[in-house]
Structures are given as structure tokens and as C-alpha cells.
Design a protein around this motif. Structure first.
Motif, PDB file in Angstrom:
ATOM      1  N   ALA A 142     -19.799  -1.704   8.015  1.00 31.24           N
ATOM      2  CA  ALA A 142     -20.394  -2.731   7.151  1.00 31.24           C
ATOM      3  C   ALA A 142     -19.663  -3.826   7.202  1.00 31.24           C
ATOM      4  N   ASP A 143     -19.190  -4.385   6.071  1.00 32.15           N
ATOM      5  CA  ASP A 143     -18.669  -5.602   6.016  1.00 32.15           C
ATOM      6  C   ASP A 143     -16.984  -5.586   6.063  1.00 32.15           C
ATOM      7  N   GLN A 144     -16.319  -4.370   6.303  1.00 35.45           N
ATOM      8  CA  GLN A 144     -14.853  -4.290   6.488  1.00 35.45           C
ATOM      9  C   GLN A 144     -14.672  -4.075   8.055  1.00 35.45           C
ATOM     10  N   TYR A 145     -13.686  -4.823   8.376  1.00 36.84           N
ATOM     11  CA  TYR A 145     -13.105  -4.611   9.848  1.00 36.84           C
ATOM     12  C   TYR A 145     -11.531  -4.453   9.942  1.00 36.84           C
ATOM     13  N   VAL A 146     -11.059  -4.100  11.033  1.00 37.51           N
ATOM     14  CA  VAL A 146      -9.718  -4.254  11.525  1.00 37.51           C
ATOM     15  C   VAL A 146      -9.535  -4.665  12.696  1.00 37.51           C
ATOM     16  N   ALA A 154     -15.726   8.023   7.364  1.00 38.27           N
ATOM     17  CA  ALA A 154     -15.156   8.825   6.674  1.00 38.27           C
ATOM     18  C   ALA A 154     -16.105   9.765   6.248  1.00 38.27           C
ATOM     19  N   ARG A 155     -17.375   9.402   5.803  1.00 37.32           N
ATOM     20  CA  ARG A 155     -18.605  10.045   5.415  1.00 37.32           C
ATOM     21  C   ARG A 155     -19.754   9.638   6.085  1.00 37.32           C
ATOM     22  N   THR A 156     -20.526  10.561   6.682  1.00 35.53           N
ATOM     23  CA  THR A 156     -21.725  10.212   7.166  1.00 35.53           C
ATOM     24  C   THR A 156     -22.767   9.987   6.175  1.00 35.53           C
ATOM     25  N   GLY A 157     -23.662   9.300   6.411  1.00 37.41           N
ATOM     26  CA  GLY A 157     -24.688   8.932   5.437  1.00 37.41           C
ATOM     27  C   GLY A 157     -26.015   8.005   6.150  1.00 37.41           C
ATOM     28  N   ALA A 158     -26.519   7.090   5.223  1.00 35.39           N
ATOM     29  CA  ALA A 158     -27.415   6.350   5.886  1.00 35.39           C
ATOM     30  C   ALA A 158     -26.887   5.275   6.704  1.00 35.39           C
ATOM     31  N   ALA A 187     -26.606   0.019  14.011  1.00 32.29           N
ATOM     32  CA  ALA A 187     -26.833   0.884  12.781  1.00 32.29           C
ATOM     33  C   ALA A 187     -26.363   2.176  13.045  1.00 32.29           C
ATOM     34  N   TYR A 188     -25.344   2.783  12.366  1.00 35.71           N
ATOM     35  CA  TYR A 188     -25.115   4.346  12.912  1.00 35.71           C
ATOM     36  C   TYR A 188     -24.647   5.098  11.605  1.00 35.71           C
ATOM     37  N   THR A 189     -24.898   6.302  12.032  1.00 31.47           N
ATOM     38  CA  THR A 189     -24.689   7.382  10.460  1.00 31.47           C
ATOM     39  C   THR A 189     -23.166   7.814  10.624  1.00 31.47           C
TER      40      THR A 189
END
Length: 141
Positions: free
Chosen positions: A130-134, A79-83, A106-108
Motif C-alpha cells: 500500500a503506501d508503506q515501504y522500506v 502479514a494477512r492475505t486479503g483484497a 495489485a497482489y493478495t
């Protein structure tokens, strides 16, 4: 309660009873407005979004279909790019898990695109940020 079916390309959807009266344009059109992250088009020309699933508020996992090639493509979009954070996109034939494609790291902004042949096959697809998935299943091409 499912009342009828609709088709987007050659992919069939079961419609809830509330959409059976034609109040929804299509399964893909009516639900696209609620995606946390917009589809970025990385699967390429000819691929149309057939389904998506939000990964909390972090982003959205998309499943697309190309009727010409008979392939599904999966991509996970933040939803938001970042580190850079761990991300994963995966798609496989539900009845033949050896036909599978995945991308993780690891992607931005997004993971994938990943492609599998799926004409006359049902697929399962997964997205993780991160630690959330579907994990979703049920689309047959």
C-alpha cells in the motif's frame, strides 16, 4: 555499537556489541522471530534469508541469498492475505543500478520473487505494501 562480524553463507553481518559474546546464534536466526510476516519460500531451493525489514504491521520485505548461484532474491510478503493492494519488491546492485529487478502490482499475498546476480557485489532492496515501504542496503555477496 558494532563489535564483531558473523557470516551466514557468504554474506557478512556486523553484530551489535550485545551479540559479540555469542549470545545470538546468528544475525539471521536471532532476528527472524520478530518478522511480521513469515518468509514463504518463493525464492526457491538454495535461497536462505539473510535479512528482512518489517513494513509497519502490513508485512515483511525479505532478502535471500543463494551461495551456489551467487544471486540475491527479494520478496515482499503480507502479514494477512486479503483484497489485492499495491505491492512492490525490488533488489539492485548498489554500485550499478542497471543490474536491477522488480515486481509490482495489485497482489493478495506477496510481490516477487525477483533475482539479480550479486556475487562480490553489495545490494539495496525495497519492499512496499500500500503506501508503506522500506529500503535497506549493505549486504554484499
Amino acid at each position: 555499537m558494532l563489535a564483531s562480524a558473523a557470516t551466514v553463507g557468504s554474506v557478512a553481518f556486523a553484530l551489535p556489541a550485545s551479540a559479540a559474546d555469542g549470545s545470538a546464534a546468528s544475525a539471521a536466526d536471532s532476528s527472524a522471530a520478530s518478522a511480521v510476516a513469515a518468509y514463504n519460500g518463493v525464492c526457491g531451493a538454495g535461497y536462505k534469508v539473510v535479512d528482512f525489514s518489517n513494513i509497519g504491521t502490513l508485512g515483511t520485505a525479505y532478502l535471500t541469498w543463494n551461495d551456489t548461484t551467487g544471486e540475491n532474491c527479494a520478496v515482499t510478503v503480507r502479514a494477512r492475505t486479503g483484497a489485492a493492494v499495491y505491492m512492490h519488491a525490488k533488489v539492485f546492485q548498489t554500485n550499478n543500478t542497471q543490474v536491477s529487478a522488480s515486481d509490482s502490482g495489485a497482489y493478495t499475498s506477496y510481490a516477487g520473487p525477483v533475482y539479480i546476480p550479486a556475487r562480490f557485489e553489495c545490494v539495496t532492496w525495497r519492499g512496499q505494501i500500500a503506501d508503506q515501504y522500506v529500503t535497506e542496503a549493505g549486504h554484499c555477496g
